[in-house]
Design a protein around this motif. Sequence first.
Motif, mmCIF file in Angstrom:
data_model
loop_
_atom_site.group_PDB
_atom_site.id
_atom_site.type_symbol
_atom_site.label_atom_id
_atom_site.label_comp_id
_atom_site.label_asym_id
_atom_site.label_seq_id
_atom_site.Cartn_x
_atom_site.Cartn_y
_atom_site.Cartn_z
ATOM 1 N N ASN A 1 3.142 -15.408 -14.633
ATOM 2 C CA ASN A 1 3.058 -13.969 -14.881
ATOM 3 C C ASN A 1 1.629 -13.628 -15.298
ATOM 4 O OD1 ASN A 1 2.757 -14.481 -17.679
ATOM 5 N ND2 ASN A 1 4.969 -14.478 -17.965
ATOM 6 N N PHE A 2 1.363 -12.354 -15.506
ATOM 7 C CA PHE A 2 0.000 -11.918 -15.783
ATOM 8 C C PHE A 2 -0.543 -12.524 -17.079
ATOM 9 C CE2 PHE A 2 -3.248 -8.887 -17.255
ATOM 10 C CZ PHE A 2 -4.092 -8.945 -16.164
ATOM 11 N N GLY A 3 0.312 -12.648 -18.096
ATOM 12 C CA GLY A 3 -0.123 -13.239 -19.362
ATOM 13 C C GLY A 3 -0.557 -14.691 -19.179
ATOM 14 N N ASN A 4 0.236 -15.441 -18.412
ATOM 15 C CA ASN A 4 -0.129 -16.827 -18.130
ATOM 16 C C ASN A 4 -1.424 -16.886 -17.330
ATOM 17 O OD1 ASN A 4 3.075 -16.762 -18.039
ATOM 18 N ND2 ASN A 4 2.429 -18.777 -18.764
ATOM 19 N N TYR A 5 -1.549 -15.985 -16.371
ATOM 20 C CA TYR A 5 -2.751 -15.953 -15.544
ATOM 21 C C TYR A 5 -3.988 -15.716 -16.404
ATOM 22 C CZ TYR A 5 -6.295 -14.149 -12.401
ATOM 23 O OH TYR A 5 -7.471 -13.921 -11.742
ATOM 24 N N GLN A 6 -3.906 -14.772 -17.328
ATOM 25 C CA GLN A 6 -5.048 -14.485 -18.205
ATOM 26 C C GLN A 6 -5.418 -15.712 -19.028
ATOM 27 O OE1 GLN A 6 -6.387 -11.987 -16.859
ATOM 28 N NE2 GLN A 6 -6.547 -10.576 -18.594
ATOM 29 N N THR A 7 -4.423 -16.424 -19.519
ATOM 30 C CA THR A 7 -4.670 -17.628 -20.302
ATOM 31 C C THR A 7 -5.281 -18.718 -19.428
ATOM 32 O OG1 THR A 7 -2.769 -17.110 -21.706
ATOM 33 C CG2 THR A 7 -3.586 -19.371 -21.777
ATOM 34 N N MET A 8 -4.760 -18.853 -18.211
ATOM 35 C CA MET A 8 -5.217 -19.913 -17.321
ATOM 36 C C MET A 8 -6.654 -19.698 -16.846
ATOM 37 S SD MET A 8 -1.823 -20.635 -15.084
ATOM 38 C CE MET A 8 -2.666 -21.775 -14.018
ATOM 39 N N LYS A 9 -7.099 -18.480 -16.833
ATOM 40 C CA LYS A 9 -8.479 -18.218 -16.414
ATOM 41 C C LYS A 9 -9.475 -18.938 -17.312
ATOM 42 C CE LYS A 9 -9.506 -13.897 -15.946
ATOM 43 N NZ LYS A 9 -9.679 -12.454 -15.701
ATOM 44 N N GLN B 1 -7.325 -29.100 -18.478
ATOM 45 C CA GLN B 1 -6.142 -28.288 -18.714
ATOM 46 C C GLN B 1 -5.523 -27.818 -17.397
ATOM 47 O OE1 GLN B 1 -8.172 -25.491 -21.293
ATOM 48 N NE2 GLN B 1 -6.777 -26.014 -22.977
ATOM 49 N N MET B 2 -6.354 -27.393 -16.454
ATOM 50 C CA MET B 2 -5.858 -26.932 -15.162
ATOM 51 C C MET B 2 -5.238 -28.092 -14.387
ATOM 52 S SD MET B 2 -5.264 -24.444 -13.164
ATOM 53 C CE MET B 2 -6.249 -23.088 -13.732
#
Length: 83
Positions: free
Chosen positions: A6-14, A20-21
């Motif tokens: 979701n968008f929250g996860n995407y923001q964190t993953m950036k 980590q990736m």
Amino acid sequence: MMKPLNFGNYQTMKRYTYNQMNQWATSVYMSGYQDGQDSMPQILEYDENTLEEFLLSIEGVGEEVAKKIVQAFIEKGEVAFDV
């Protein structure tokens, strides 16, 4: 099964580091692999008679061809039956 991104996860993953990736991608892969394993039957068991019956139920496979296939499996051994 993992939750979709979701968008929250995407923001964190950036902001993830390479490690980590890599760890995240590996966990997604392993989760998908495990889901696939869980959805498959564990063992397909056919003896000589049931295999021949199964083959004969296929349109276009006659008795002679079915017997040749069964014989090839028998000659090959149990390795041919591994999934």
